[in-house]
Design a protein around this motif. Structure first.
Motif, short mmCIF file in Angstrom:
data_model
loop_
_atom_site.label_atom_id
_atom_site.label_comp_id
_atom_site.label_asym_id
_atom_site.label_seq_id
_atom_site.Cartn_x
_atom_site.Cartn_y
_atom_site.Cartn_z
N SER A 101 7.45 33.63 -87.30
CA SER A 101 7.40 34.66 -86.27
C SER A 101 7.61 34.05 -84.89
O SER A 101 7.13 32.96 -84.59
CB SER A 101 6.10 35.45 -86.42
N THR A 102 8.36 34.76 -84.06
CA THR A 102 8.62 34.27 -82.70
C THR A 102 7.69 34.96 -81.69
O THR A 102 7.63 34.55 -80.54
CB THR A 102 10.08 34.56 -82.26
N VAL A 245 16.43 30.14 -80.62
CA VAL A 245 16.44 31.09 -81.74
C VAL A 245 15.73 32.37 -81.34
O VAL A 245 14.88 32.37 -80.44
CB VAL A 245 15.76 30.51 -83.01
N GLN A 246 16.08 33.45 -82.04
CA GLN A 246 15.44 34.74 -81.81
C GLN A 246 15.27 35.46 -83.13
O GLN A 246 15.86 35.04 -84.14
CB GLN A 246 16.26 35.55 -80.81
N PRO A 247 14.48 36.55 -83.14
CA PRO A 247 14.28 37.26 -84.41
C PRO A 247 15.62 37.65 -85.03
O PRO A 247 16.53 38.07 -84.32
CB PRO A 247 13.49 38.50 -83.99
N GLY A 248 15.72 37.46 -86.34
CA GLY A 248 16.97 37.77 -87.04
C GLY A 248 17.78 36.52 -87.34
O GLY A 248 18.66 36.55 -88.21
N VAL A 266 11.58 35.86 -87.39
CA VAL A 266 11.27 37.29 -87.34
C VAL A 266 10.44 37.57 -86.09
O VAL A 266 9.89 36.65 -85.49
CB VAL A 266 10.50 37.74 -88.61
N ALA A 267 10.34 38.84 -85.74
CA ALA A 267 9.63 39.18 -84.50
C ALA A 267 8.15 38.86 -84.59
O ALA A 267 7.57 38.87 -85.66
CB ALA A 267 9.82 40.66 -84.20
#
Ligand code: OOG
Ligand code: MG
Length: 267
Positions: A101-102, A245-248, A266-267
């Protein structure tokens, strides 16, 4: 250490609490040298030591250490010209292939590293690459997820050391190998994000040989009156520059001889 502690005990505790708040609640803070321009590398390590005491007192278990800013790519990316070290705790570890999770990080970035697991204690000063290799049980491929708590990922050496070298998460995986079965200088490494190659380099980028970075870590620990116990997990430093990096996002780090390490965000 080439510098002296200049901060008072009160300032060290104050800065530690500031960094700790940013780490646990995932918000960005200005680099510490904005308020303390004369802060030294030794001051940074004093804040880091205070932070480590608090994490351990709260029941976190230290699994080892990381060395950072050991490759030219990283030094250029971060505008710093000297390596740094930080501690790693078990709660920073994430399993291979997991969803990370980010939401509990500020602005995570991923980098490919060779990790070492030791089977004998190591102590400096004067620790050498050969001693590190002799004390190594196995090496494995790893991805470090770093997360500077400083606004815009902009910092200087005393600030990043106080922030525990931006340590946040790490993922080990692939195939563990005995260090004498492979040539640790020439391992090719490729980082893929969402199926595209975003970074590539060879392991020699880390001080000519990743074991050199572990020797440097042991020598920095000696300056702090510490040794590296047997059974330590050590991340030897980003081989490539770090990629945001970001969710997805899906990330695969492919290491010659050592296999792949994957994860998604992921978020
Ligand atoms: C500092 C941490 C650097 C590495 O492997 O070079 C590091 C940063 O870039 O935020 O972990
Ligand atoms: Mg790193």
């Amino acid at each position: 250490m080439s510098s002296e502690v200049t901060l008072s005990r009160e300032d060290i505790v104050r800065l530690c609490e500031r960094v700790e708040g940013a780490q646990t609640r995932a918000y960005a803070i200005p680099k510490l040298t904005d308020e303390y321009p004369a802060m030294t590398v030794a001051d940074g390590y004093a804040v880091q030591a205070e932070l480590r005491c608090r994490w351990l007192a709260r029941g976190h278990r230290q699994v080892g250490w990381k060395v950072g800013l050991t490759s030219k790519a990283k030094m250029v990316q971060m505008g710093v010209n000297e390596p740094s070290i930080g501690f790693l705790t078990s709660d920073m570890a994430r399993p291979e292939n997991s969803a990370i999770s980010t939401g509990d990080m500020v602005h995570p970035r991923v980098e490919c590293e060779v990790a070492f697991v030791t089977r004998a204690p190591l102590a400096g000063p004067g620790c050498t690459r050969e001693q590190v290799l002799a004390a190594t049980d196995y090496v494995l491929p790893a991805v470090e997820v770093i997360d500077s708590r400083f606004s815009g990922f902009k910092f200087d050496l005393p600030s990043v050391i106080a922030d525990n070298g931006s340590s946040a998460r790490f993922v080990g995986g692939g195939r563990a190998r005995r260090p004498d079965d492979i040539d640790l200088r020439t391992l090719g490494v490729v980082m893929e994000k969402n199926g595209e190659i975003v970074a590539a380099a060879a392991s020699a980028a880390v001080l000519g040989h990743p074991a050199e970075a572990v020797a440097m870590l042991v020598n920095i620990l000696a300056e702090q009156g510490e040794t590296l116990p047997a059974g330590s997990f050590v991340m030897s430093g980003g081989i490539t520059e770090a990629i945001a990096v970001q969710p997805g996002d899906c990330v695969i780090a492919r290491f010659q001889e050592l296999g792949d390490v994957s994860m998604r965000f992921v978020a």
